[in-house]
Design a protein around this motif. Structure first.
Motif, PDB file in Angstrom:
ATOM      1  N   TRP A   1      -5.496   7.873  -5.702  1.00  0.00           N
ATOM      2  CA  TRP A   1      -5.927   6.688  -4.949  1.00  0.00           C
ATOM      3  C   TRP A   1      -7.364   6.310  -5.301  1.00  0.00           C
ATOM      4  CZ3 TRP A   1      -9.586   5.281  -1.281  1.00  0.00           C
ATOM      5  CH2 TRP A   1      -9.328   4.103  -0.582  1.00  0.00           C
TER       6      TRP A   1
ATOM      7  N   GLN B   1       0.856  -1.179   0.000  1.00  0.00           N
ATOM      8  CA  GLN B   1       0.000   0.000   0.000  1.00  0.00           C
ATOM      9  C   GLN B   1       0.897   1.234   0.000  1.00  0.00           C
ATOM     10  OE1 GLN B   1      -3.464   0.328   0.187  1.00  0.00           O
ATOM     11  NE2 GLN B   1      -3.795  -1.897   0.055  1.00  0.00           N
TER      12      GLN B   1
ATOM     13  N   LYS C   1      -8.428   2.856  -7.306  1.00  0.00           N
ATOM     14  CA  LYS C   1      -9.350   1.920  -6.639  1.00  0.00           C
ATOM     15  C   LYS C   1     -10.564   1.646  -7.518  1.00  0.00           C
ATOM     16  CE  LYS C   1     -11.753   1.093  -2.274  1.00  0.00           C
ATOM     17  NZ  LYS C   1     -12.086   1.633  -0.923  1.00  0.00           N
ATOM     18  N   ARG C   2     -11.079   2.679  -8.145  1.00  0.00           N
ATOM     19  CA  ARG C   2     -12.232   2.517  -9.043  1.00  0.00           C
ATOM     20  C   ARG C   2     -11.873   1.616 -10.219  1.00  0.00           C
ATOM     21  NH1 ARG C   2     -13.808   5.033 -13.786  1.00  0.00           N
ATOM     22  NH2 ARG C   2     -16.098   5.063 -14.153  1.00  0.00           N
TER      23      ARG C   2
ATOM     24  N   ASN D   1      -9.517  -0.698 -10.440  1.00  0.00           N
ATOM     25  CA  ASN D   1      -9.381  -2.090  -9.989  1.00  0.00           C
ATOM     26  C   ASN D   1     -10.739  -2.756  -9.811  1.00  0.00           C
ATOM     27  OD1 ASN D   1      -6.598  -2.170  -9.978  1.00  0.00           O
ATOM     28  ND2 ASN D   1      -6.376  -1.871  -7.777  1.00  0.00           N
ATOM     29  N   ARG D   2     -11.692  -2.000  -9.275  1.00  0.00           N
ATOM     30  CA  ARG D   2     -13.037  -2.559  -9.090  1.00  0.00           C
ATOM     31  C   ARG D   2     -13.681  -2.895 -10.431  1.00  0.00           C
ATOM     32  NH1 ARG D   2     -17.727  -0.127  -9.479  1.00  0.00           N
ATOM     33  NH2 ARG D   2     -16.827   1.973  -9.307  1.00  0.00           N
TER      34      ARG D   2
ATOM     35  N   LEU E   1      -2.519   0.134  -4.764  1.00  0.00           N
ATOM     36  CA  LEU E   1      -3.094   1.284  -4.068  1.00  0.00           C
ATOM     37  C   LEU E   1      -2.140   1.800  -2.991  1.00  0.00           C
ATOM     38  CD1 LEU E   1      -6.776   0.069  -3.598  1.00  0.00           C
ATOM     39  CD2 LEU E   1      -5.851   1.503  -5.420  1.00  0.00           C
TER      40      LEU E   1
END
Length: 515
Positions: A474, A361, A478-479, A481-482, A515
């Motif tokens: 960040w 991280q 994250k979005r 990866n989702r 991330l």
């Protein structure tokens, strides 16, 4: 990629002793160690080894890489940062008065360095790849060492600006070049601590520079030269000697280096492929990689983050001795009091790299650490007590230095393709360093001793650039990866063969951002 058949026969402990010519005929027919889509069928030097044996071989290889690559590069970056920032030490030893320049002219001379530095950084990684690190890096080290020596004999403003321009041009290749270079050797989860150790040389140079400048300045009058001149001359000569030694101590990329045996080169490239760095060491430059970098939103969030932290870094590094001196201390004491904040910065930088790798991280550190610097610069801005201001410099260092290497590691981890990564690193580091022009001009002599304009501008850089840019980066990572986990990017590879999929780099749906 270049063939490796004439490599050094030395090998990692535990490696089998048979030569490549004694291995499978399938491998013999290959011209190189390409990590293309069919590379799963290439020669495996550890075929038949147990998991424990493989782990031991891997650990020994990693240790060898660390000792061969990292220490000398740290020495070179220490020299680099020392030679660009020693003008701050020279200033408080009388540079301005001796060559008859104003505070504004001094700031212009600082700005000139950052302009040439930033212009040449985006090109440096392409030159590094094409010329080979073992040639390119020693040449630029010798060049900036000569420039540093020449700073010791400047007579006026024009001389100072001209030499600072060429100093910036020569130094432009080292920092982005080494970060790019190391990213071609290590897995993403291993890169952070190495980048942190490398960058910690900047913090060491800050402390070392203050001590060294205090000692060298006592040579005032030797050879008819002022103390500040000897700071430049002696440090520059040392850098030239380091550059000459670098012809033997800087190594090339994994496929072309000479200190690894054939088997170990296979292992290094396989490690990178397993880490989704499928193009490691195998690409030839094409304009599409430049296009891919410049059309990637991550390049621009990287620019925002890095301008925020780099602008603050240079303001801190160049003006810390002056700020401390203005608190009422003598020049020598100001040099010495600048040491402890850098020591703290060095320790926190290394700790951040270690734990970011361990946790996998990086964003969380870029969101938490800047808060210390924000508090530090706020204290410098709103109050005038010397003890509180000096304490604030520790907070400033704690939040700035670790975020330099952490930001570079974070961006590098999330860009696949050696040339795309090289261009991206050059672009965002170049843009960040261009903001050194701001750092050079907002700490005006007229604002002494409290420099509220400078502190306020740097505070804005930290809040908007570093912290704000990190938050945006960040959230977007994250979005993405989702969306990939939900299969909403699978259409990007429909109808493609394996080689075409690998060519997408980090756009591939199976690539996950750190991330």
């Amino acid at each position: 990629m270049a063939s490796i058949r004439n490599a050094n026969p030395a090998t990692t402990p535990g490696t089998r002793t048979a030569s490549l010519s004694e291995k499978s005929s399938d491998f013999d027919r290959k011209e190189d160690l390409s990590l293309s889509s069919d590379s799963d069928n290439t020669y495996d030097p550890d075929a038949g080894a147990s998991d424990e044996e493989r782990a031991a071989i891997d650990a020994a290889l990693l240790k060898r890489l660390d000792w061969k690559l990292i220490p000398w590069l740290c020495v070179l970056y220490l020299a680099s940062f020392l030679d660009r920032a020693n003008i701050g030490n020279a200033k408080i030893e009388g540079l301005e008065a001796d060559i008859n320049i104003t505070g504004t002219q001094y700031n212009i001379a600082l700005s000139v360095f950052f302009i040439s530095y930033s212009i040449f950084e985006p090109l440096s990684n392409i030159l590094l790849k094409r010329m080979r690190p073992s040639i390119y890096i020693p040449l630029i080290v010798i060049a900036w060492g000569i420039c540093t020596v020449l700073l010791g004999i400047v007579k006026n403003f024009s001389h100072l600006c001209a030499i600072r321009w060429f100093l910036g041009m020569a130094e432009a290749g080292l920092f982005p070049g080494v970060n790019y270079y190391l990213s071609c050797w290590y897995k993403r989860s291993e890169f952070g601590i190495r980048a942190a150790i490398f960058f910690s040389a900047a913090a060491i140079s800050g402390s070392f520079g203050g001590l060294l400048a205090a000692a060298i300045a006592k040579m005032k009058g030797v050879g008819g030269l002022p103390g500040w001149a000897w700071i430049f001359i002696l440090e520059g000569i040392a850098t030239v000697l380091l550059g000459i030694a670098s012809f033997w101590l800087v190594h090339d990329f994994p496929a072309e280096c000479t200190f690894l045996a054939d088997d170990d080169k296979v292992r290094v490239l396989r490690r990178l492929k397993e880490d989704k760095q499928a193009s490691a060491g195998t690409e030839e430059f094409q304009m599409k990689y430049l296009y891919q970098s410049l059309t990637d939103w991550k390049t621009y969030t990287a620019c925002l983050m890095y301008m925020g932290v780099d602008g603050a870094l240079y303001a801190f590094a160049i003006f810390l001795p002056t700020i401390i001196k203005e608190l009422g201390f003598t020049a020598t004491k100001a040099q010495l009091l600048s040491v402890p904040p850098y020591v703290l910065a060095c320790l926190i930088t290394i700790a951040t790299g270690f734990y970011a790798d361990r946790l996998k991280q990086r964003g969380i550190f870029n969101l938490l650490l800047p808060l210390f610097s924000i508090v530090g610069f706020t204290l410098l801005l709103v109050q005038s007590k010397p003890a509180v201001s000096y304490f604030a410099t520790y907070l400033c260092a704690l939040g700035i230095y670790p975020c330099i290497s952490n930001t570079i590691s974070w961006v590098s981890n999330n860009v696949e393709g050696v040339y795309k990564r090289g261009v991206t690193i050059g672009v965002f580091i170049g843009w960040g360093n261009l903001n050194g022009v701001m750092s050079s001009n907002v700490y005006r002599k007229a604002d002494a001793p409290h420099y509220r304009l400078g502190h306020g501008v740097v505070l804005g850089y930290l809040v908007v650039g570093l912290w704000g840019g990190s938050a945006i980066n960040w959230l977007l990572l994250k979005r993405e990866n989702r969306l990939r986990a939900e299969g909403k990017r699978d259409h990007l590879v429909e109808g493609m063969n394996e080689e075409e999929k690998l060519g997408l780099g980090d756009v591939r749906p199976d690539f996950r951002y750190m991330l």
